[in-house]
Scaffold this active site. Sequence first.
Site, PDB file in Angstrom:
ATOM      1  N   HIS A 189       0.672  -1.003   0.131  1.00 21.69           N
ATOM      2  CA  HIS A 189       0.155  -0.223  -0.157  1.00 21.69           C
ATOM      3  C   HIS A 189       0.471   1.113  -0.099  1.00 21.69           C
ATOM      4  CE1 HIS A 189      -3.903   2.246   1.026  1.00 21.69           C
ATOM      5  NE2 HIS A 189      -3.089   2.653   1.522  1.00 21.69           N
ATOM      6  N   GLU A 417       1.561 -14.429 -16.722  1.00 20.52           N
ATOM      7  CA  GLU A 417       1.953 -14.407 -14.598  1.00 20.52           C
ATOM      8  C   GLU A 417       1.720 -15.798 -14.377  1.00 20.52           C
ATOM      9  OE1 GLU A 417      -1.154 -11.486 -14.018  1.00 20.52           O
ATOM     10  OE2 GLU A 417      -2.419 -12.696 -14.877  1.00 20.52           O
ATOM     11  N   ASP A 441       2.614 -10.622 -10.791  1.00 18.94           N
ATOM     12  CA  ASP A 441       2.366 -11.782 -10.518  1.00 18.94           C
ATOM     13  C   ASP A 441       3.557 -13.084 -11.064  1.00 18.94           C
ATOM     14  OD1 ASP A 441      -0.135 -12.398  -9.076  1.00 18.94           O
ATOM     15  OD2 ASP A 441      -1.179 -11.778 -11.015  1.00 18.94           O
ATOM     16  N   CYS A 488       2.960  -5.166 -17.998  1.00 17.39           N
ATOM     17  CA  CYS A 488       2.491  -3.964 -17.915  1.00 17.39           C
ATOM     18  C   CYS A 488       1.879  -4.288 -16.413  1.00 17.39           C
ATOM     19  CB  CYS A 488       0.943  -4.556 -18.290  1.00 17.39           C
ATOM     20  SG  CYS A 488       0.530  -6.210 -17.631  1.00 17.39           S
TER      21      CYS A 488
HETATM   22  C1  PEP Z   1       0.460  -8.646 -12.739  1.00 16.50           C
HETATM   23  O1  PEP Z   1       0.237  -9.031 -11.986  1.00 16.50           O
HETATM   24  O2  PEP Z   1       1.807  -8.150 -13.078  1.00 16.50           O
HETATM   25  C2  PEP Z   1      -0.672  -7.605 -12.978  1.00 16.50           C
HETATM   26  C3  PEP Z   1      -0.398  -6.300 -13.763  1.00 16.50           C
HETATM   27  O3  PEP Z   1      -2.107  -7.928 -12.710  1.00 16.50           O
HETATM   28  P1  PEP Z   1      -2.390  -7.122 -11.699  1.00 16.50           P
HETATM   29  O4  PEP Z   1      -1.013  -6.360 -10.942  1.00 16.50           O
HETATM   30  O5  PEP Z   1      -3.833  -6.947 -11.629  1.00 16.50           O
HETATM   31  O6  PEP Z   1      -2.430  -8.570 -10.501  1.00 16.50           O
HETATM   32 MG    MG Z   2      -1.390 -10.246 -12.345  1.00 14.08          MG
END
Ligand code: PEP
Ligand code: MG
Length: 555
Positions: A189, A417, A441, A488
């Site tokens: 956070h 992921e 992830d 991403c």
């Molecule tokens: C990730 O896992 O890097 C991702 C972009 O998805 P989230 O953070 O929403 O799990």
């Molecule tokens: Mg993710």
Amino acid sequence: MVTTIHGTPVVPGLACAPAQVAVSDVSEEALRRYGDGGHADDAEALGAYDAAVEAVAEGFRTKAAAADGATAGVLTASAGLAADRGLRAAVRKNLRAGQPLLTAVDHAVEQFATVFAGMGGLMAERVTDLRDIRTRIVARLVGEPEPGVTLPATPVVLVAADLAPADTAGLDPRVVVALVTERGGPTSHTAIIARQLAIPCVVGAPGVVDAAAGHTLLVDGAAGTVELDPDPASAASRVRADAEERAALAAWSGPGRTADGHPVSLLANVADPASAVAAAAGPVQGVGLFRTELGFLDRATEPSPEEQAQVYADVLAPFSASARPVVVRTLDAGSDKPIAFATHPDEENPALGVRGLRLSFTDHGLLERQLDAVAAAAERTGVPTRVMAPMVATVDEARDFAAAVRSRGLQAGVMVEVPSAALLADRMLAEVDFLSIGTNDLTQYTMAADRMCSDLAHLTDPWQPAVLQLVALTAAAGQRAAKPVGVCGEAAADPLLACVLVGLGVTSLSMAVAAVRAVGARLGGVTLEQCQEMARAALAAPTPAAAREAARAVA
Ligand code: PEP
Ligand code: MG
């Protein structure tokens, strides 16, 4: 000699100011004085509890009224949690069992914390909030001010063991010039708030709370270091140089490319219409990740396809005039993002359970209805829309998903992921139009380390050699197939790592829009060949710290 504490770098930038250590506990002296509270009976003790809770909840509500958007939501939720009926019932039960009030509160909160922690994900994250609420209630009972952040009018570096949402909400970046916490990882956070406010931030800095009080700190959010009592003249000149560099960043306006003109699409991560409007005003070439689930976290029932289509169209619309593409991710419900209408309850291990695309294995209609809604929104807005699935593990999943998306006239991709998806990147790319690496992830699953667990922040670091190897494999597959492979996850927002990712062959980087200029400017300062050299150096390094150092040495 200057003492330096090393932590995990989160938001780059240099700042120097006296430390302000956030008080995280009620004083022993006050607790001793209060003792068993001297209440005549249980009813009187419960009355004292109710009054303390009301004062705490009112404090949250007042802060919420002064905050906006997501912050206000978090504070309102904290007010609700403080006044929770279940928590009150547990306190009353403990009082009836003969416990003094402070013990009764303590035991009730711990009972709830155990339940929350057992649920994992976002609920487990609320344990920090719950314990913060307990401390506030106890402070009210014993007649001390609620702990937290009391800020002077002059600039400080805010230092804390950990920061609850109530502490970070509404921080003024003119007063808090940097944030350092002892716990927390890059996706905590604290990290998210610091990134939003664009203030230098280091998390997971061991011993900083005890060491910092009474000292001046020089925080380097790019290197992850905190220097105690640096030489004032040299610290001031380093901070000045950094400020000049940051001012130059503000002038960066895109498009993304290296110094020798190699194009790299810089894209935004968005969650709702408001963040889409903000992103569209930034120097981005489109959206690389629209997290559709975030708009539905508080929904008890599935929004109708028409309602979904409207929400998606509102997010796509700001990109319509410029025809910039948007990548919509299908619902990534489950694990740290439980959604009442989709998530499977009572999973033993939600991060490894039925989350993301896996929800469609048993409820195919959920995915079908969402794809219909996305297609309708794309049609309405005319925005070039691509759709990708989260948590894909097998090639069959990619093939089936692509067929469902393409039957609606849209391009299909999958997120990488799960390590299996990276290892099978060539075969995945034979089925889909693009890949997008979710490094948050991918790091969690590669290192078998919960991304929410602050004790494992050194493992949930995307600079880990094993994670970089998997990114390299995936990007190389993209080059062989001549198909786009983006990143991403939060890794894309780290300017130094962004250069490494481009050197590995990644074709786009998607991030919070606030991070785009720093990444764009950094990329514009290095050639593709330098990026490739940085990538080779990072891949060869034995640890995340050595990888950062090696990449920085090349740059
Ligand atoms: C990730 O896992 O890097 C991702 C972009 O998805 P989230 O953070 O929403 O799990
Ligand atoms: Mg993710």
